[in-house]
Scaffold this motif. Structure first.
Motif, PDB file in Angstrom:
ATOM      1  N   LYS A  33      -5.412  -4.281  -8.656  1.00 25.01           N
ATOM      2  CA  LYS A  33      -4.447  -3.537  -7.853  1.00 25.01           C
ATOM      3  C   LYS A  33      -3.298  -4.465  -7.491  1.00 25.01           C
ATOM      4  O   LYS A  33      -3.515  -5.561  -6.967  1.00 25.01           O
ATOM      5  N   VAL A  34      -2.078  -4.011  -7.777  1.00 25.25           N
ATOM      6  CA  VAL A  34      -0.887  -4.806  -7.509  1.00 25.25           C
ATOM      7  C   VAL A  34      -0.035  -4.088  -6.475  1.00 25.25           C
ATOM      8  O   VAL A  34       0.381  -2.938  -6.685  1.00 25.25           O
ATOM      9  N   ARG A  35       0.208  -4.755  -5.353  1.00 25.50           N
ATOM     10  CA  ARG A  35       1.001  -4.148  -4.282  1.00 25.50           C
ATOM     11  C   ARG A  35       2.476  -4.105  -4.649  1.00 25.50           C
ATOM     12  O   ARG A  35       3.016  -5.032  -5.245  1.00 25.50           O
ATOM     13  N   ARG A  36       3.117  -3.023  -4.261  1.00 25.43           N
ATOM     14  CA  ARG A  36       4.541  -2.842  -4.519  1.00 25.43           C
ATOM     15  C   ARG A  36       5.354  -3.958  -3.841  1.00 25.43           C
ATOM     16  O   ARG A  36       5.063  -4.385  -2.733  1.00 25.43           O
ATOM     17  N   HIS A  37       6.388  -4.422  -4.555  1.00 29.16           N
ATOM     18  CA  HIS A  37       7.301  -5.456  -4.052  1.00 29.16           C
ATOM     19  C   HIS A  37       6.569  -6.755  -3.715  1.00 29.16           C
ATOM     20  O   HIS A  37       6.908  -7.427  -2.743  1.00 29.16           O
ATOM     21  N   SER A  38       5.571  -7.073  -4.530  1.00 28.73           N
ATOM     22  CA  SER A  38       4.875  -8.345  -4.372  1.00 28.73           C
ATOM     23  C   SER A  38       4.969  -9.135  -5.661  1.00 28.73           C
ATOM     24  O   SER A  38       5.376  -8.604  -6.710  1.00 28.73           O
ATOM     25  N   ILE A  39       4.619 -10.411  -5.584  1.00 30.31           N
ATOM     26  CA  ILE A  39       4.456 -11.246  -6.775  1.00 30.31           C
ATOM     27  C   ILE A  39       2.956 -11.487  -6.923  1.00 30.31           C
ATOM     28  O   ILE A  39       2.331 -12.117  -6.071  1.00 30.31           O
ATOM     29  N   HIS A  40       2.396 -10.946  -7.991  1.00 29.62           N
ATOM     30  CA  HIS A  40       0.949 -11.008  -8.217  1.00 29.62           C
ATOM     31  C   HIS A  40       0.713 -11.845  -9.471  1.00 29.62           C
ATOM     32  O   HIS A  40       1.261 -11.561 -10.538  1.00 29.62           O
TER      33      HIS A  40
END
Length: 256
Positions: A33-40
């Motif tokens: 799961k990748v959060r919006r407006h994040s750097i993953h």
């Protein structure tokens, strides 16, 4: 970093992602799961399944099992071109620019794609004038405005990377997938591209595969660690770097 992202606002959700090649599972039951407006960041030893996971998300590969949702929509069955049109654009480990064209022409080609027109090399500069300002804006954003009329072949490797990011931005993606953006870069270029990624992420989501753990520590909001095709650990760098399983997996495997 972007700590203001809502904790449950995920732009990408992959569940049970599995890819098997002739009986060998390169990726096994991966949940991401990748959060919006994040750097993953997606990290792991060689052969961990990072690039396969990238290829599954962008549909260069079809999963053997599992599903992928983008903005809540199931994109598992879509083709790569359809996924790109929805706003997921990836870069590759090897810089991909047109070396015989100028820096500005590389960006102009990328800008024409979302407009739905063919590559109008033969048209006058005046007829394509509406692109000129945007080309300049993108080149300025990546520090290449002064190189606009130079052949791309003459750029340093680090500046070719910056040009690749500019052409990716020209497609106006909602999410960018960067495959080892620091690969082959010297220290000065690593700092330049790191700052560029941080700047780009202010309005977009970044998912990156990266071996340089110093870069991962400095840039990432969240990290998923893969090993042998499975999720080994997840969380911010301060957490995963202290996980004994991660430490064991990385001994002798990563050049920091």
């Amino acid at each position: 970093m972007h700590k203001n992202a809502l904790q449950d606002d995920y732009i990408i959700e992959a569940e049970g992602l599995t890819k098997t090649f002739s009986g060998f599972s390169a990726v096994r039951n991966v949940n991401l799961k990748v959060r919006r407006h994040s750097i993953h960041a997606l990290i792991g030893p060689n052969g961990a399944g990072k690039t396969t996971t990238f290829n599954l998300i962008t549909k260069f590969l079809s999963p053997t099992a599992g599903c992928i949702r983008f903005n809540g929509e199931d994109i598992t069955a879509l083709r790569p071109a359809d996924v790109a049109l929805k706003g997921i654009i990836r870069s590759f480990q090897i810089s991909a620019v047109f070396p015989r064209m100028t820096v500005g022409e590389n960006v102009e080609i990328a800008l024409q794609r979302p407009l739905g027109c063919s590559y109008h090399f033969w048209q006058s500069e005046r007829s394509l004038g509406n692109l000129t300002e945007r080309v300049d804006q993108l080149l300025d954003a990546v520090g290449l405005l002064g190189y606009r009329n130079r052949p791309a072949a003459g750029l340093s490797y680090g500046r070719k990377r910056a040009l690749e990011i500019a052409t990716t931005l020209a497609l106006d993606p909602e999410m960018m997938l960067l495959d080892e953006p620091m690969s082959g870069l010297g220290h000065e270029d690593v700092e330049r591209i790191s700052e560029l990624i941080r700047k780009v992420a202010a309005q977009r989501t970044i998912l990156m595969v990266e071996h340089n753990l110093s870069v991962v520590a400095a840039l990432s909001d969240n990290i998923t660690v893969l090993a042998a095709g499975q999720v080994l650990s997840e969380g911010p760098y301060s957490v995963v770097s202290q996980d004994p399983r991660v430490v064991e997996a990385y001994i002798g495997s990563v050049d920091e």
